[in-house]
Motif scaffolding. Structure first.
Motif, PDB file in Angstrom:
ATOM      1  N   THR A  75       0.833  -1.238   0.153  1.00  0.00           N
ATOM      2  CA  THR A  75      -0.055   0.053   0.093  1.00  0.00           C
ATOM      3  C   THR A  75       0.695   1.170  -0.044  1.00  0.00           C
ATOM      4  O   THR A  75       0.405   2.227  -0.319  1.00  0.00           O
ATOM      5  CB  THR A  75      -0.819   0.066   1.255  1.00  0.00           C
ATOM      6  OG1 THR A  75      -0.105  -0.208   2.335  1.00  0.00           O
ATOM      7  CG2 THR A  75      -1.964  -1.192   1.246  1.00  0.00           C
ATOM      8  N   LYS A  88     -17.371  -1.534   8.456  1.00  0.00           N
ATOM      9  CA  LYS A  88     -17.637  -0.361   7.745  1.00  0.00           C
ATOM     10  C   LYS A  88     -18.760   0.142   8.215  1.00  0.00           C
ATOM     11  O   LYS A  88     -19.050   1.546   7.977  1.00  0.00           O
ATOM     12  CB  LYS A  88     -17.676  -0.701   6.330  1.00  0.00           C
ATOM     13  CG  LYS A  88     -16.361  -0.832   5.561  1.00  0.00           C
ATOM     14  CD  LYS A  88     -16.527  -1.055   4.113  1.00  0.00           C
ATOM     15  CE  LYS A  88     -14.825  -1.256   3.488  1.00  0.00           C
ATOM     16  NZ  LYS A  88     -14.967  -1.284   2.027  1.00  0.00           N
ATOM     17  N   LYS A  95     -16.140   3.659   9.250  1.00  0.00           N
ATOM     18  CA  LYS A  95     -15.755   3.247   7.909  1.00  0.00           C
ATOM     19  C   LYS A  95     -14.250   3.553   7.606  1.00  0.00           C
ATOM     20  O   LYS A  95     -13.491   2.821   7.101  1.00  0.00           O
ATOM     21  CB  LYS A  95     -16.575   4.129   6.792  1.00  0.00           C
ATOM     22  CG  LYS A  95     -16.396   4.070   5.259  1.00  0.00           C
ATOM     23  CD  LYS A  95     -17.145   4.658   4.492  1.00  0.00           C
ATOM     24  CE  LYS A  95     -16.952   4.171   3.111  1.00  0.00           C
ATOM     25  NZ  LYS A  95     -15.642   4.333   2.559  1.00  0.00           N
ATOM     26  N   ASP A  96     -13.635   4.642   8.362  1.00  0.00           N
ATOM     27  CA  ASP A  96     -12.294   5.155   8.296  1.00  0.00           C
ATOM     28  C   ASP A  96     -11.382   4.083   8.698  1.00  0.00           C
ATOM     29  O   ASP A  96     -10.503   3.420   8.033  1.00  0.00           O
ATOM     30  CB  ASP A  96     -11.901   6.230   8.932  1.00  0.00           C
ATOM     31  CG  ASP A  96     -12.603   7.499   8.550  1.00  0.00           C
ATOM     32  OD1 ASP A  96     -12.892   7.642   7.192  1.00  0.00           O
ATOM     33  OD2 ASP A  96     -12.590   8.441   9.030  1.00  0.00           O
ATOM     34  N   ALA A 108     -12.162   0.435   9.098  1.00  0.00           N
ATOM     35  CA  ALA A 108     -12.430  -0.603   8.317  1.00  0.00           C
ATOM     36  C   ALA A 108     -11.947  -0.395   6.813  1.00  0.00           C
ATOM     37  O   ALA A 108     -11.405  -1.378   6.155  1.00  0.00           O
ATOM     38  CB  ALA A 108     -14.042  -0.639   8.000  1.00  0.00           C
ATOM     39  N   ASP A 109     -11.941   0.799   6.231  1.00  0.00           N
ATOM     40  CA  ASP A 109     -11.099   0.912   4.865  1.00  0.00           C
ATOM     41  C   ASP A 109      -9.645   0.736   5.070  1.00  0.00           C
ATOM     42  O   ASP A 109      -8.992   0.250   4.263  1.00  0.00           O
ATOM     43  CB  ASP A 109     -11.476   2.418   4.381  1.00  0.00           C
ATOM     44  CG  ASP A 109     -12.906   2.605   3.929  1.00  0.00           C
ATOM     45  OD1 ASP A 109     -13.524   1.543   3.771  1.00  0.00           O
ATOM     46  OD2 ASP A 109     -13.310   3.829   3.670  1.00  0.00           O
ATOM     47  N   PHE A 110      -9.113   1.381   5.944  1.00  0.00           N
ATOM     48  CA  PHE A 110      -7.654   1.048   6.360  1.00  0.00           C
ATOM     49  C   PHE A 110      -7.443  -0.403   6.522  1.00  0.00           C
ATOM     50  O   PHE A 110      -6.294  -0.798   5.884  1.00  0.00           O
ATOM     51  CB  PHE A 110      -7.204   1.881   7.607  1.00  0.00           C
ATOM     52  CG  PHE A 110      -5.733   1.666   7.983  1.00  0.00           C
ATOM     53  CD1 PHE A 110      -4.994   2.839   7.752  1.00  0.00           C
ATOM     54  CD2 PHE A 110      -5.391   0.746   8.634  1.00  0.00           C
ATOM     55  CE1 PHE A 110      -3.423   2.614   7.771  1.00  0.00           C
ATOM     56  CE2 PHE A 110      -3.853   0.604   9.125  1.00  0.00           C
ATOM     57  CZ  PHE A 110      -2.941   1.675   8.365  1.00  0.00           C
ATOM     58  N   GLU A 123      -9.008  -2.838   5.330  1.00  0.00           N
ATOM     59  CA  GLU A 123      -9.331  -3.430   4.039  1.00  0.00           C
ATOM     60  C   GLU A 123      -8.187  -3.410   3.094  1.00  0.00           C
ATOM     61  O   GLU A 123      -7.559  -4.208   2.395  1.00  0.00           O
ATOM     62  CB  GLU A 123     -10.485  -3.070   3.224  1.00  0.00           C
ATOM     63  CG  GLU A 123     -10.963  -3.493   2.037  1.00  0.00           C
ATOM     64  CD  GLU A 123     -12.102  -3.205   1.456  1.00  0.00           C
ATOM     65  OE1 GLU A 123     -12.990  -3.999   1.176  1.00  0.00           O
ATOM     66  OE2 GLU A 123     -12.368  -1.962   1.481  1.00  0.00           O
ATOM     67  N   ASN A 124      -7.313  -2.158   3.219  1.00  0.00           N
ATOM     68  CA  ASN A 124      -6.486  -1.434   2.564  1.00  0.00           C
ATOM     69  C   ASN A 124      -5.139  -2.474   2.650  1.00  0.00           C
ATOM     70  O   ASN A 124      -4.649  -2.995   1.793  1.00  0.00           O
ATOM     71  CB  ASN A 124      -6.158  -0.167   2.397  1.00  0.00           C
ATOM     72  CG  ASN A 124      -5.522   0.227   1.405  1.00  0.00           C
ATOM     73  OD1 ASN A 124      -5.204   0.092   0.362  1.00  0.00           O
ATOM     74  ND2 ASN A 124      -4.862   1.711   1.684  1.00  0.00           N
ATOM     75  N   ASN A 168      -5.918  -6.530   1.889  1.00  0.00           N
ATOM     76  CA  ASN A 168      -6.246  -6.990   0.418  1.00  0.00           C
ATOM     77  C   ASN A 168      -5.225  -8.203  -0.025  1.00  0.00           C
ATOM     78  O   ASN A 168      -5.480  -9.360  -0.581  1.00  0.00           O
ATOM     79  CB  ASN A 168      -6.516  -6.130  -0.580  1.00  0.00           C
ATOM     80  CG  ASN A 168      -7.682  -5.560  -0.461  1.00  0.00           C
ATOM     81  OD1 ASN A 168      -8.728  -6.195  -0.161  1.00  0.00           O
ATOM     82  ND2 ASN A 168      -7.953  -3.941  -0.663  1.00  0.00           N
ATOM     83  N   THR A 205     -13.267  -0.193  16.468  1.00  0.00           N
ATOM     84  CA  THR A 205     -14.132   0.492  15.707  1.00  0.00           C
ATOM     85  C   THR A 205     -14.606   1.670  16.472  1.00  0.00           C
ATOM     86  O   THR A 205     -15.223   2.760  16.415  1.00  0.00           O
ATOM     87  CB  THR A 205     -15.388  -0.118  15.206  1.00  0.00           C
ATOM     88  OG1 THR A 205     -15.971  -0.586  15.979  1.00  0.00           O
ATOM     89  CG2 THR A 205     -14.938  -0.981  13.890  1.00  0.00           C
TER      90      THR A 205
END
Length: 315
Positions: free
Chosen positions: A88, A202, A206-207, A209-211, A213-214, A217, A302
Motif C-alpha cells: 500500500t 464499515k 468506515k475509516d 475498516a477502509d484502512f 481492508e486496504n 487485500n 471501531t
C-alpha cells in the motif's frame, strides 16, 4: 495504567495488533521495539510510523540489530508485501527512529511491571535476557509463535516467528524467570478476518475498516492462493485479546523446547504427556471462543457497538 512494550515486525497482522492496543485507554504503550521478521527492521520501523500517522499516536519507536541470533534472516514479504503492509506504501511522517531496542526493553523492565506483547521473532527479547536476565523477574511475555498440533506455515511442523530465529525462541523459553505465554497457530487459525467482517466494521467505523481492508487485500490474496480460504488469518491481534479477555481462551502449562536445526527447525516441541519430567516453562493457549473475541475485537477497533445477531450470522 497497564504498562506495555510491543515488540513487533510489522507486518499486516502486527499492525492490526498495534491498532488494537492503541484502542485500549488503560494501556500505557511505553514503546514499540522493532525486530526483523516479516520485513527487516528499517521497513518495520517505517510501518510503525505509518500507524503512528493513521492513529494520531506519537509512539516511541526503537530499532534493533537487524539479524537473528545465529541464522540468516528470512522475511515474509511474499505474504505481507514488499513494504510489509500489503504494498500500500502508505504515507508517514519521517522522524527519528532510535536505535537501542534491547536497552529500551531492559531499562523499562527495571522501572516497573511491564507486559511485553511479542508479535514477531523473539530476537530482541533473547538479547535483552542475555544482557540482563534480572530485569525480567516481574515481566510477563505473551508471544505469538509456534504450533502445537496444527500444521506449520514454514514447514510441516514450524511456524514463521520461531522458524526465523529458533535460537532466540528457545533461549527465551528456557531462561525466562516466568513461564512465557504462547499463542500458537492452533488458536490463530480459528480467527479468520473475512470480507463480511470488514463489511460489518464499515457500518460502524468506515475509516478504520477502509484502512483494514486496504492493508489486508494482499494478505487475503495470499491466503486464497496458498491456504484456500476466503479471508486472512490474523495471528498477532490475539496476543492483545488474550491479555484483555482471558476468560475466552483455554490454556495449559507444559515443558517445551524449540528445535534449532534440521528438518524440524523452529518446531515448538511440547511435552504434553510429561515424558521428560522437566519444569513447565510455557503457558500454551489451546483454544478460543471466537464469537466473544470477534465482538470485542470489532468494538475496540471501531470504537462502536456490534450488532450481535449480524455478527453471529457472518461468523
Amino acid at each position: 495504567m497497564k504498562k506495555i512494550i510491543i515488540d513487533a515486525d510489522p507486518g499486516i497482522d502486527d499492525s492490526i495488533a498495534i491498532m488494537l492496543a492503541a484502542g485500549l485507554s488503560h494501556f500505557d504503550i511505553l514503546g514499540i521495539t522493532i525486530v526483523s521478521g516479516n520485513v527487516c527492521v528499517d521497513k518495520g520501523a517505517v510501518n510503525a510510523l505509518r500507524l503512528s500517522k493513521f492513529l494520531k499516536k506519537d509512539f516511541n519507536i526503537y530499532k534493533s540489530n537487524p539479524n537473528p541470533l545465529v541464522k540468516e534472516l528470512i522475511n515474509a514479504e511474499d505474504t505481507h508485501g514488499e513494504d510489509g503492509l500489503g504494498e500500500t506504501y502508505l504515507p508517514y511522517e519521517d522522524r527519528e527512529v532510535k536505535d537501542g531496542a534491547v536497552d529500551f526493553i531492559i531499562e523499562n523492565l527495571k522501572k516497573d511491571e511491564v507486559t511485553i506483547f511479542a508479535l514477531g521473532p523473539l530476537t530482541n527479547i533473547a538479547r535483552a535476557m542475555e544482557k540482563d536476565i534480572d530485569a525480567f523477574k516481574c515481566a510477563r511475555i505473551i508471544s505469538m509463535g509456534g504450533n502445537f498440533k496444527s500444521f506449520g506455515n514454514m514447514s510441516p511442523v514450524s511456524e514463521f516467528n520461531y522458524y526465523v530465529d529458533p535460537e532466540a525462541a528457545d533461549y527465551v523459553i528456557q531462561n525466562s524467570p516466568n513461564p512465557i505465554e504462547i499463542i500458537p497457530l492452533d488458536v490463530t487459525r480459528k480467527f479468520v478476518l473475512t470480507p463480511n467482517i470488514i463489511a460489518l466494521m464499515k457500518s460502524i467505523n468506515k475509516d478504520v475498516a477502509d484502512f483494514l481492508e486496504n492493508i489486508t487485500n494482499f494478505y487475503m490474496d495470499f491466503h486464497l492462493k496458498y491456504e484456500n480460504i476466503i479471508g486472512s488469518v490474523i495471528n498477532d491481534p490475539l496476543v492483545i485479546m488474550a491479555h484483555e479477555f482471558p476468560e475466552y481462551f483455554a490454556k495449559e502449562k507444559y515443558h517445551a523446547d524449540v528445535v534449532c536445526d534440521g528438518k524440524a527447525r523452529g518446531m515448538l516441541m511440547v511435552d504434553e504427556k510429561d515424558f521428560l519430567k522437566k519444569e513447565k516453562n510455557i503457558i500454551l493457549y489451546r483454544d478460543i471462543k471466537t464469537f466473544p473475541v470477534w465482538k470485542n475485537f470489532i468494538e475496540i477497533l471501531t470504537a462502536g457497538e456490534v450488532d450481535e445477531e449480524m455478527l453471529e450470522r457472518i461468523l
